[in-house]
Design an enzyme around this catalytic site. Structure first.
Site, short mmCIF file in Angstrom:
data_model
loop_
_atom_site.label_atom_id
_atom_site.label_comp_id
_atom_site.label_asym_id
_atom_site.label_seq_id
_atom_site.Cartn_x
_atom_site.Cartn_y
_atom_site.Cartn_z
N ALA A 290 -12.76 -12.38 3.56
CA ALA A 290 -13.00 -11.98 2.16
C ALA A 290 -14.43 -12.34 1.75
O ALA A 290 -15.14 -11.52 1.15
CB ALA A 290 -12.00 -12.67 1.25
N LYS B 214 -8.73 -4.73 12.27
CA LYS B 214 -9.90 -4.43 11.43
C LYS B 214 -11.22 -4.39 12.21
O LYS B 214 -12.08 -3.57 11.93
CB LYS B 214 -10.00 -5.45 10.29
CG LYS B 214 -9.04 -5.19 9.15
CD LYS B 214 -9.07 -6.31 8.13
CE LYS B 214 -9.85 -5.92 6.90
NZ LYS B 214 -9.63 -6.85 5.76
N GLY C 118 -17.20 -20.05 1.04
CA GLY C 118 -16.36 -19.36 2.00
C GLY C 118 -17.18 -18.51 2.95
O GLY C 118 -18.32 -18.10 2.62
N SER D 234 0.81 -1.24 0.00
CA SER D 234 0.00 0.00 0.00
C SER D 234 0.84 1.28 0.00
O SER D 234 0.54 2.19 -0.78
CB SER D 234 -0.96 0.00 1.20
OG SER D 234 -1.86 -1.05 1.07
P1 NAD Z 1 -10.23 -16.55 6.41
O1 NAD Z 1 -9.23 -17.31 7.23
O2 NAD Z 1 -10.96 -15.43 7.03
O3 NAD Z 1 -11.32 -17.61 5.84
C1 NAD Z 1 -10.91 -18.88 5.38
C2 NAD Z 1 -12.07 -19.56 4.65
O4 NAD Z 1 -11.57 -20.75 4.03
C3 NAD Z 1 -13.20 -20.01 5.58
O5 NAD Z 1 -14.43 -19.90 4.89
C4 NAD Z 1 -12.87 -21.48 5.82
O6 NAD Z 1 -14.01 -22.25 6.19
C5 NAD Z 1 -12.36 -21.87 4.45
N1 NAD Z 1 -11.52 -23.07 4.48
C6 NAD Z 1 -10.38 -23.27 5.19
N2 NAD Z 1 -9.91 -24.51 4.96
C7 NAD Z 1 -10.78 -25.08 4.07
C8 NAD Z 1 -10.84 -26.35 3.43
N3 NAD Z 1 -9.91 -27.29 3.67
N4 NAD Z 1 -11.85 -26.60 2.57
C9 NAD Z 1 -12.80 -25.67 2.31
N5 NAD Z 1 -12.80 -24.45 2.89
C10 NAD Z 1 -11.80 -24.17 3.75
O7 NAD Z 1 -9.46 -16.08 5.11
P2 NAD Z 1 -9.73 -14.80 4.19
O8 NAD Z 1 -9.00 -13.64 4.75
O9 NAD Z 1 -11.17 -14.68 3.93
O10 NAD Z 1 -8.95 -15.26 2.87
C11 NAD Z 1 -9.46 -16.26 2.03
C12 NAD Z 1 -8.70 -16.21 0.69
O11 NAD Z 1 -9.00 -14.98 0.07
C13 NAD Z 1 -7.19 -16.25 0.82
O12 NAD Z 1 -6.68 -17.03 -0.25
C14 NAD Z 1 -6.76 -14.81 0.66
O13 NAD Z 1 -5.48 -14.67 0.10
C15 NAD Z 1 -7.81 -14.31 -0.30
N6 NAD Z 1 -8.08 -12.87 -0.22
C16 NAD Z 1 -8.03 -12.17 -1.38
C17 NAD Z 1 -8.29 -10.82 -1.38
C18 NAD Z 1 -8.22 -10.07 -2.67
O14 NAD Z 1 -8.22 -8.83 -2.63
N7 NAD Z 1 -8.19 -10.75 -3.80
C19 NAD Z 1 -8.63 -10.16 -0.18
C20 NAD Z 1 -8.68 -10.92 1.00
C21 NAD Z 1 -8.40 -12.28 0.97
#
Ligand code: NAD
Length: 286
Positions: free
Chosen positions: A135, A71, A131, A22
């Site tokens: 995110a 956050k 999910g 950022s």
């Molecule tokens: P988080 O830890 O808050 O949530 C994890 C999610 O994954 C939960 O829904 C959980 O149940 C699920 N999960 C975990 N293990 C699993 C499995 N074995 N099978 C099925 N589901 C499973 O994580 P987050 O911060 O929401 O991030 C999730 C993804 O999104 C990450 O890959 C992160 O890099 C990506 N992300 C991308 C952006 C973007 O701007 N593109 C922003 C935030 C997060």
């Protein structure tokens, strides 16, 4: 641009922040737009969140961003919250509006904007989303606020399932026109049935991200109809297994990198009141 006695300050708070892109992205934007501001990253543990917000006020900072673990905590100290921040109970953006601190969350806005940039409008659409973490929740709430007709959420019966139940209740209360349901992701028959009646399929789980990069939640690739838009929030790798499978089946696919860019673009617009020079930022950093 040289720092003067009038240079305004913005910043990122959270911990760790040393790896954050950022500061580079925002300072580059200030330079291009000839804006007399600087953006720094401050390593703030969660117990110092209130102090950090007070510093925003004391230094009359123009705004900034918030990352984990602050956050959720930061939302308690804002003067006002955007609808999405209020529903989710978290902020990733702070806007200083004439001394009033407003908390917003742009992850979902970034996701929706990324769809729009790729020619997909969420308004009136049905989405199946896998999910229930940070995110996923941001996307679900923003999609509902932006007019999605129906949202089917699938998650494992882990600690996030309960969080999803709360999100469903909040969306039903705040956006009653949006039909929202929660299902167990291990019920593949239901998952495939919901995808069959959806316009957009989204992965917002850790599946697809390293070290799960050879995995996908969608084992039966026959669900990938040509008119299904398949999106992933995972951006490392750029193309997940699910995205590659869907692309091969002829679906329109949208990866997570754009969401990452546009959540920053949306935050910039909120605290600076103008558009970030997106194309230049994209060329340099994405
Ligand atoms: P988080 O830890 O808050 O949530 C994890 C999610 O994954 C939960 O829904 C959980 O149940 C699920 N999960 C975990 N293990 C699993 C499995 N074995 N099978 C099925 N589901 C499973 O994580 P987050 O911060 O929401 O991030 C999730 C993804 O999104 C990450 O890959 C992160 O890099 C990506 N992300 C991308 C952006 C973007 O701007 N593109 C922003 C935030 C997060």
């Amino acid at each position: 641009m040289e720092i003067s006695g009038r240079t305004g300050l913005l910043g990122l708070i959270g911990s760790p922040v040393g790896h954050s892109g950022s500061p580079a992205m925002y300072n580059y934007s200030f330079e291009i737009l000839d804006l007399d501001y600087k953006y720094l990253a401050f390593d703030i543990p969660v117990e110092k969140t209130e102090d950090a917000v007070n510093a925003f006020r004391t230094f009359n900072m123009k705004g900034g961003n918030v990352t984990m673990p602050c956050k959720g905590e930061v939302a308690k100290y804002m003067d006002e919250l955007s609808p999405a921040s209020r529903i989710i109970g978290a902020c990733n953006t702070i806007i200083n509006k004439d001394g009033k601190l407003i908390g917003d969350i742009t992850d979902g806005k970034g996701y929706v904007r990324n769809l729009k940039e790729n020619g997909v409008d969420i308004n009136g659409k049905k989405m199946t989303i896998m999910g229930a973490g940070g995110a996923a929740t941001a996307i679900q709430v923003q999609a509902a606020l932006d007019g999605a007709r129906e949202i089917s959420i699938f998650n494992k019966k882990d600690a996030f399932f309960e969080k999803a139940q709360k999100t469903v209740e909040s969306i039903k209360k705040e956006v009653p026109d949006c039909v929202v349901n929660l299902f167990d992701i291990d019920d593949t028959e239901k998952l495939y049935a919901e995808i069959a009646t959806s316009d957009i399929l989204t992965n917002a789980t850790l599946i697809g991200m390293k070290p799960h990069d050879n995995e996908t939640n969608i084992k039966d690739t026959s669900v990938f109809r040509k008119d299904l838009v398949v999106t992933d929030v995972v951006y490392n790798p750029i193309k997940t297994k699910m995205i590659l499978d869907a692309e091969e089946a002829g679906c329109k696919v949208i990866g997570g990198k754009g969401m990452l860019l546009y959540q920053g673009v949306e935050a910039f617009k909120l605290f600076m009141g103008c558009e970030m020079p997106v194309e230049k930022v994209k060329a340099k950093y994405y």
